[in-house]
Motif scaffolding. Structure first.
Motif, mmCIF file in Angstrom:
data_model
loop_
_atom_site.group_PDB
_atom_site.id
_atom_site.type_symbol
_atom_site.label_atom_id
_atom_site.label_comp_id
_atom_site.label_asym_id
_atom_site.label_seq_id
_atom_site.Cartn_x
_atom_site.Cartn_y
_atom_site.Cartn_z
ATOM 1 N N THR A 1 -4.917 2.912 0.806
ATOM 2 C CA THR A 1 -4.186 1.671 0.594
ATOM 3 C C THR A 1 -2.916 1.875 -0.219
ATOM 4 O OG1 THR A 1 -5.438 1.097 -1.397
ATOM 5 C CG2 THR A 1 -6.298 0.285 0.698
ATOM 6 N N ARG B 1 1.217 -6.130 -1.073
ATOM 7 C CA ARG B 1 0.122 -5.553 -0.296
ATOM 8 C C ARG B 1 -0.983 -6.576 -0.073
ATOM 9 N NH1 ARG B 1 -0.530 -1.143 -2.964
ATOM 10 N NH2 ARG B 1 -2.266 -1.776 -4.230
ATOM 11 N N LYS C 1 0.119 -9.129 2.452
ATOM 12 C CA LYS C 1 0.115 -8.583 3.805
ATOM 13 C C LYS C 1 -1.285 -8.638 4.410
ATOM 14 C CE LYS C 1 1.483 -4.456 6.357
ATOM 15 N NZ LYS C 1 2.004 -3.104 6.243
ATOM 16 N N GLY C 2 -2.281 -8.461 3.594
ATOM 17 C CA GLY C 2 -3.654 -8.536 4.083
ATOM 18 C C GLY C 2 -4.534 -7.492 3.428
ATOM 19 N N GLU D 1 -6.914 -4.429 2.790
ATOM 20 C CA GLU D 1 -6.940 -3.072 3.339
ATOM 21 C C GLU D 1 -5.621 -2.682 4.003
ATOM 22 O OE1 GLU D 1 -9.579 -1.148 2.675
ATOM 23 O OE2 GLU D 1 -10.495 -2.873 1.695
ATOM 24 N N SER D 2 -4.529 -3.336 3.648
ATOM 25 C CA SER D 2 -3.242 -3.014 4.256
ATOM 26 C C SER D 2 -2.525 -1.940 3.445
ATOM 27 C CB SER D 2 -2.371 -4.262 4.368
ATOM 28 O OG SER D 2 -2.081 -4.764 3.090
#
Length: 79
Positions: A7, A45, A48-49, A51-52
């Protein structure tokens, strides 16, 4: 807190290494700046979502946005 290496990209790792060096050098301004930047990268991060991973261009975009904000803060207000 140890983050999963998947990540965090290389550019972000470099910022973290620079933070460690600044802490050892007791450079308070640099430490503060890098902490703020890492905070904004974490926010981007998460936004963004889960686990992105932020790509280099996204990290650069965050840095540019924060730089612009800081430059606007120090500019004198027109009267």
């Amino acid at each position: 807190m140890q983050e999963d290496l998947q990540t965090v990209n290389t550019m972000e790792n470099q910022i973290k290494e620079d933070l460690k060096k600044a802490q050892l050098a007791r450079d308070e301004k640099l430490v503060s700046t890098l902490r703020m930047l890492l905070s904004e990268l974490t926010y981007a991060r998460v936004k963004k979502g889960p686990e992105s991973v932020l790509e280099d261009n996204e990290i650069i975009s965050v840095v540019q946005k924060e730089l612009k904000k800081r430059q606007e803060e120090i500019q004198p207000k027109p009267t």
